[in-house]
Design an enzyme around this catalytic site. Structure first.
Site, mmCIF file in Angstrom:
data_model
loop_
_atom_site.group_PDB
_atom_site.id
_atom_site.type_symbol
_atom_site.label_atom_id
_atom_site.label_comp_id
_atom_site.label_asym_id
_atom_site.label_seq_id
_atom_site.Cartn_x
_atom_site.Cartn_y
_atom_site.Cartn_z
ATOM 1 N N ASN A 19 0.884 -1.075 -0.133
ATOM 2 C CA ASN A 19 -0.032 0.085 -0.099
ATOM 3 C C ASN A 19 0.899 1.280 0.045
ATOM 4 O O ASN A 19 1.816 1.071 0.377
ATOM 5 C CB ASN A 19 -0.642 0.044 1.413
ATOM 6 C CG ASN A 19 -2.125 -1.156 1.282
ATOM 7 O OD1 ASN A 19 -2.400 -1.448 0.407
ATOM 8 N ND2 ASN A 19 -2.340 -1.502 2.564
ATOM 9 N N GLY A 28 1.858 -6.921 3.828
ATOM 10 C CA GLY A 28 2.550 -8.047 3.141
ATOM 11 C C GLY A 28 4.113 -7.248 2.760
ATOM 12 O O GLY A 28 5.097 -7.791 3.132
ATOM 13 N N ALA A 29 4.106 -6.075 2.334
ATOM 14 C CA ALA A 29 5.356 -5.477 2.014
ATOM 15 C C ALA A 29 6.078 -5.225 3.110
ATOM 16 O O ALA A 29 7.195 -5.376 3.097
ATOM 17 C CB ALA A 29 5.016 -3.942 1.042
ATOM 18 N N LEU A 34 1.125 -8.658 22.102
ATOM 19 C CA LEU A 34 0.557 -8.035 23.140
ATOM 20 C C LEU A 34 0.812 -6.461 23.342
ATOM 21 O O LEU A 34 0.800 -5.962 24.481
ATOM 22 C CB LEU A 34 0.716 -8.887 24.530
ATOM 23 C CG LEU A 34 0.147 -10.113 24.494
ATOM 24 C CD1 LEU A 34 0.781 -10.906 25.861
ATOM 25 C CD2 LEU A 34 -1.241 -10.311 24.463
ATOM 26 N N GLU A 52 3.116 -5.070 26.073
ATOM 27 C CA GLU A 52 3.292 -5.979 27.192
ATOM 28 C C GLU A 52 3.957 -7.223 26.690
ATOM 29 O O GLU A 52 3.998 -8.355 27.431
ATOM 30 C CB GLU A 52 1.799 -6.382 27.725
ATOM 31 C CG GLU A 52 1.173 -5.272 28.312
ATOM 32 C CD GLU A 52 1.795 -4.941 29.488
ATOM 33 O OE1 GLU A 52 2.312 -5.647 30.463
ATOM 34 O OE2 GLU A 52 1.644 -3.638 29.581
ATOM 35 N N ASP A 79 5.392 6.038 16.571
ATOM 36 C CA ASP A 79 4.749 5.634 15.593
ATOM 37 C C ASP A 79 4.429 4.005 15.794
ATOM 38 O O ASP A 79 5.309 3.351 15.367
ATOM 39 C CB ASP A 79 4.952 6.161 14.293
ATOM 40 C CG ASP A 79 3.797 5.788 13.206
ATOM 41 O OD1 ASP A 79 3.008 4.991 13.386
ATOM 42 O OD2 ASP A 79 4.094 5.975 12.119
ATOM 43 N N ASP A 118 3.756 -5.926 12.133
ATOM 44 C CA ASP A 118 4.513 -6.756 10.890
ATOM 45 C C ASP A 118 5.740 -6.865 11.117
ATOM 46 O O ASP A 118 6.158 -8.042 10.690
ATOM 47 C CB ASP A 118 4.249 -5.584 9.638
ATOM 48 C CG ASP A 118 2.634 -5.568 9.483
ATOM 49 O OD1 ASP A 118 1.880 -6.459 9.722
ATOM 50 O OD2 ASP A 118 2.330 -4.530 8.864
ATOM 51 N N ARG A 146 10.360 5.322 15.299
ATOM 52 C CA ARG A 146 10.528 5.925 14.099
ATOM 53 C C ARG A 146 9.246 6.073 13.434
ATOM 54 O O ARG A 146 8.209 5.374 13.609
ATOM 55 C CB ARG A 146 11.402 5.243 13.260
ATOM 56 C CG ARG A 146 12.777 5.027 13.665
ATOM 57 C CD ARG A 146 13.502 3.820 12.816
ATOM 58 N NE ARG A 146 14.703 3.637 13.404
ATOM 59 C CZ ARG A 146 15.782 2.688 12.851
ATOM 60 N NH1 ARG A 146 15.173 1.834 11.975
ATOM 61 N NH2 ARG A 146 16.879 2.349 13.410
ATOM 62 N N SER A 173 10.443 2.662 9.068
ATOM 63 C CA SER A 173 10.891 2.531 10.438
ATOM 64 C C SER A 173 11.765 0.899 10.625
ATOM 65 O O SER A 173 12.182 1.000 11.914
ATOM 66 C CB SER A 173 9.766 2.608 11.367
ATOM 67 O OG SER A 173 8.744 1.430 11.161
#
Length: 357
Positions: A60, A90-91, A270, A273, A298, A304, A337, A343
């Site tokens: 995206n 995915g990317a 989590l 956590e 951020d 991911d 980042r 990031s």
């Protein structure tokens, strides 16, 4: 924080060659457990190059708007800027794995004639991802509108674009899946594609990881039965099972329900956590605390990053506790980042943070 209203385009700095030899790393044998160590002696460790991680999923263009808080119904708020950042689950996962030093292919769909396609391809190639099997299809690329609040939390709206267009897995892609070390999936592409890929992989003994992020509906039973590792966060876990996940014992109970439905292992993210891994096969759960970030800027892409780097560590033969710590270190760097893909940390950064623990 940028104050310009002009869109900002992010590209990642190219890393060293992706196929560099991974010291003390080798692949587990086909069909072996993905939650235990496969470390061996120097005499029995394979010198063959590692079998690649094949990531099949979404890509995206993320439109990021930094805001102090979410608007109330009927309210208008001003954003300080708008930035165009490469992303998509995915990317992001393909880039995270490649930047962690592992040979990675991305199978996804880019929109033809979309000006963002060059940005997205450039970011993935700059991370060291192999795009030789990615496709261009009619229509726009996938797009995500990300409302980034102060403190790092985000709210996301996705337009599927090319990710939701018709998919046709070529013979070359099917051959690549059959020779992979593992396949990594998410839920921002049609479920039918994930089912086809997972069944192909399972049939030849290739482990299948599924990050539960994406659509909110139930996972098809024929997909669940193919999964070596299913990785939801606690909110996704609650949606998938219909069970509460407010307390750790509730998280365990919900994860155990997924094990009963045929998943071999469940890895629950989590957030601050840490994580909880239920390896299955009568093995005890493993609890990993988060590696605290000095400042959360951020959280976009952190999940991911965690899932992908955990998969890399497993493929390298790390035992489950070490694999979880490796992923925790990568995610800790990620949240400090801005942006999803920009990031993602390098292997050297992750190892440096681990050395401090």
């Amino acid at each position: 924080m940028r104050t310009s209203n002009r869109p900002q385009l992010y590209f990642l700095t190219p890393l060293p060659h992706r196929l560099r030899k991974l010291a003390a790393a080798h692949l587990p044998p086909r069909g072996a457990s993905l939650t235990t160590s496969h470390a061996g002696t120097a005499a029995n460790m394979s010198t063959a190059p590692p079998k690649p991680l094949v990531v099949i999923g979404s890509v995206n263009a993320d439109l990021v708007l930094p805001i102090d808080r979410l608007p109330k119904p009927g309210e208008t708020l001003a954003a300080a800027s708008i930035e165009t950042v490469p992303g998509g689950k995915g990317a992001n996962q393909a880039a995270a794995a490649a930047r962690a030093g592992y040979p990675t292919f991305f199978i996804g769909q880019f929109g033809k004639d979309d000006p963002n396609a060059a940005l997205l391809r450039g970011a993935l190639l700059g991370s060291g991802v192999d795009l030789s099997h990615a496709q261009d299809v009619d229509g726009p690329c996938g797009t995500a509108l990300i409302l980034l609040q102060s403190g790092g939390e985000n709210s996301i709206i996705i337009v599927g674009g090319a990710n939701q267009a018709t998919w046709n897995l070529s013979d070359n892609v099917k051959q690549l899946i059959s020779t992979a070390g593992a396949v990594l999936l998410q839920r921002e592409i049609p479920e039918s594609v994930n089912i086809e890929v997972a069944q192909l992989a399972k049939a030849v003994g290739v482990p299948v990881f599924l990050d539960a992020g994406g659509v909110e509906g139930p996972i098809a039973p024929e997909l669940l039965s193919c999964l070596s590792v299913l990785s939801p966060n606690e909110t996704e876990l609650s949606r998938l099972t219909g069970l509460p996940t407010d307390r750790e014992e509730q998280v365990r109970a919900a994860a155990e329900q997924l094990l009963a439905e045929g998943v071999k292992a469940v890895l629950v993210k989590l957030g601050s956590e840490g994580s909880l891994l239920l390896p299955g096969q009568g093995q005890p759960a493993i609890r990993q605390q988060a590696i605290k970030a000095q400042e959360v800027v951020d959280t976009t892409g952190a999940g991911d990053c965690f899932t992908a780097t955990y998969a890399v560590a497993v493929l390298e033969g790390q035992a489950a506790p070490q694999a979880l710590q490796f992923a925790a270190a990568a995610a800790s760097i990620c949240v400090q980042r801005k942006g999803a893909m920009p990031s993602l940390p390098s292997r050297a950064e992750v190892e440096a943070l681990l050395a401090q623990q």
